[in-house]
Enzyme design. Structure first.
Site, PDB file in Angstrom:
ATOM      1  N   ASP A  19      68.504  74.899   8.181  1.00  0.00           N
ATOM      2  CA  ASP A  19      68.916  74.530   9.546  1.00  0.00           C
ATOM      3  C   ASP A  19      68.967  73.014   9.702  1.00  0.00           C
ATOM      4  O   ASP A  19      68.215  72.287   9.043  1.00  0.00           O
ATOM      5  CB  ASP A  19      67.914  75.146  10.546  1.00  0.00           C
ATOM      6  CG  ASP A  19      68.485  75.206  11.951  1.00  0.00           C
ATOM      7  OD1 ASP A  19      69.699  74.977  12.131  1.00  0.00           O
ATOM      8  OD2 ASP A  19      67.692  75.475  12.884  1.00  0.00           O
ATOM      9  N   ASN A  67      75.798  83.721  14.413  1.00  0.00           N
ATOM     10  CA  ASN A  67      76.608  82.501  14.283  1.00  0.00           C
ATOM     11  C   ASN A  67      78.077  82.710  14.671  1.00  0.00           C
ATOM     12  O   ASN A  67      78.836  81.751  14.812  1.00  0.00           O
ATOM     13  CB  ASN A  67      76.507  81.910  12.873  1.00  0.00           C
ATOM     14  CG  ASN A  67      75.168  81.245  12.596  1.00  0.00           C
ATOM     15  OD1 ASN A  67      74.669  81.243  11.464  1.00  0.00           O
ATOM     16  ND2 ASN A  67      74.553  80.648  13.626  1.00  0.00           N
TER      17      ASN A  67
HETATM   18  C1  IPE Z   1      69.754  80.148  11.660  1.00  0.00           C
HETATM   19  O1  IPE Z   1      70.107  78.910  12.171  1.00  0.00           O
HETATM   20  C2  IPE Z   1      70.890  80.700  10.852  1.00  0.00           C
HETATM   21  C3  IPE Z   1      71.171  80.017   9.613  1.00  0.00           C
HETATM   22  C4  IPE Z   1      70.459  79.065   9.071  1.00  0.00           C
HETATM   23  C5  IPE Z   1      72.331  80.492   8.897  1.00  0.00           C
HETATM   24  P1  IPE Z   1      70.695  78.771  13.642  1.00  0.00           P
HETATM   25  O2  IPE Z   1      70.890  77.329  13.882  1.00  0.00           O
HETATM   26  O3  IPE Z   1      71.885  79.647  13.804  1.00  0.00           O
HETATM   27  O4  IPE Z   1      69.508  79.358  14.524  1.00  0.00           O
HETATM   28  P2  IPE Z   1      69.162  79.177  16.052  1.00  0.00           P
HETATM   29  O5  IPE Z   1      70.412  79.461  16.821  1.00  0.00           O
HETATM   30  O6  IPE Z   1      68.730  77.766  16.226  1.00  0.00           O
HETATM   31  O7  IPE Z   1      68.065  80.143  16.308  1.00  0.00           O
HETATM   32  C1  IPE Z   2      73.035  74.918   9.566  1.00  0.00           C
HETATM   33  O1  IPE Z   2      72.607  74.108  10.566  1.00  0.00           O
HETATM   34  C2  IPE Z   2      72.774  76.373   9.828  1.00  0.00           C
HETATM   35  C3  IPE Z   2      73.996  77.181   9.882  1.00  0.00           C
HETATM   36  C4  IPE Z   2      74.127  78.106  10.779  1.00  0.00           C
HETATM   37  C5  IPE Z   2      75.041  76.969   8.914  1.00  0.00           C
HETATM   38  P1  IPE Z   2      73.165  74.165  12.051  1.00  0.00           P
HETATM   39  O2  IPE Z   2      74.647  74.246  12.039  1.00  0.00           O
HETATM   40  O3  IPE Z   2      72.508  75.242  12.808  1.00  0.00           O
HETATM   41  O4  IPE Z   2      72.699  72.739  12.557  1.00  0.00           O
HETATM   42  P2  IPE Z   2      71.978  72.398  13.929  1.00  0.00           P
HETATM   43  O5  IPE Z   2      70.852  73.348  14.094  1.00  0.00           O
HETATM   44  O6  IPE Z   2      73.000  72.562  14.994  1.00  0.00           O
HETATM   45  O7  IPE Z   2      71.526  70.996  13.766  1.00  0.00           O
HETATM   46 MG    MG Z   3      70.769  75.367  13.827  1.00  0.00          MG
END
Ligand code: IPE
Ligand code: IPE
Ligand code: MG
Length: 239
Positions: A19, A67
């Site tokens: 993340d 997502n």
């Molecule tokens: C969790 O990250 C999913 C992945 C890393 C693929 P998100 O960024 O989607 O999670 P939330 O929305 O902060 O819970």
């Molecule tokens: C990668 O980070 C996780 C995926 C869902 C690919 P994010 O895209 O959630 O990045 P943040 O949380 O918005 O910083």
């Molecule tokens: Mg995220």
């Protein structure tokens, strides 16, 4: 299993909620997709480092069933990155003896990606030096409900005798050990629907590092935190 089991060792299976790509890019005034591209480099590095650090199973959360709520262009960018990663890295991973599996819901992935997934899983099916699982279009609840349907089908609709070990065979992780350690980067302290069944007794390490910055030192830090934990599995304290 003994009553308690101090971890003390390197975890066999590490799962990572990768993340923070978006925030990493935003802090540089760049679009989110830039962070995702950088995130793929961190994936390559993590696979290499896992092997070097003695981890045998690595499961990476790269696209969740939630997502889909992101803008279509970002969803497409994430799909494109998986396609490119598989296309560009498959031969090398295979040559290194890596078995690659994609966990998650197949519906909604599109024909081209399904073909790629099929070919990467087939080509690497005989490998056993290292196990890389990519959770893509994955949600723990979705996986459990799909498994429940499969189990019901296989047992003529009667699940009354199905035990935990029987049920686990219908999960996407069928013949994989449960993760010992789940790492989440970016400072968020939640599971976001990842490996709900499998992480029942995992140790959790939450780190502030944003995913694109997750390097070998960060990986080692998470492993050393793991090594200091006392895994009790409902038993009593060791020593
Ligand atoms: C969790 O990250 C999913 C992945 C890393 C693929 P998100 O960024 O989607 O999670 P939330 O929305 O902060 O819970
Ligand atoms: C990668 O980070 C996780 C995926 C869902 C690919 P994010 O895209 O959630 O990045 P943040 O949380 O918005 O910083
Ligand atoms: Mg995220």
């Amino acid at each position: 299993m003994s009553e308690t089991e101090p971890s003390g060792l390197t975890p066999q299976h590490v799962a990572i909620i990768m993340d923070g790509n978006g925030r990493w890019a935003a802090s540089r005034g760049r679009p989110r997709a830039f962070g995702h591209r950088k995130g793929v480099e961190a994936v390559r590095e993590a696979v290499r480092n896992a092997g070097e650090l003695g981890v045998r199973y690595l499961t990476l959360f790269s696209f969740s069933t939630e997502n889909w709520n992101r803008p279509a262009a970002e969803v497409e960018a994430l799909f494109e990155l998986l396609r490119r990663f598989v296309a560009a890295d498959l031969d090398r991973l295979h040559a290194e003896g890596v078995r690659v599996r994609i966990l998650g819901r197949r519906e909604g992935l599109g024909e081209e990606l399904l073909k790629l997934i099929g070919s990467v899983e087939r080509q690497t099916a005989g490998n056993d030096r290292f196990f890389l699982n990519i959770a893509f279009n994955y949600g723990g609840r979705d996986e459990i409900i799909r498994a429940a349907r499969l189990a019901a089908e296989a047992h003529g609709g009667d699940l009354s005798r199905v035990r935990e070990t029987d049920f686990a065979r219908y999960l996407d992780t069928a013949d994989l050990p449960d993760p010992d350690l789940v790492i989440r980067t970016s400072g968020e302290h939640r599971i976001s629907n990842f490996l709900l069944w499998q992480a029942a007794y995992a140790e959790f390490v939450f780190m502030d590092t944003l995913w694109p910055d997750f390097d070998k030192a960060a990986f080692e830090q998470a492993l050393s935190e793991f090594a200091s934990r006392d895994r009790r599995y409902g038993g009593v304290r060791h020593g």
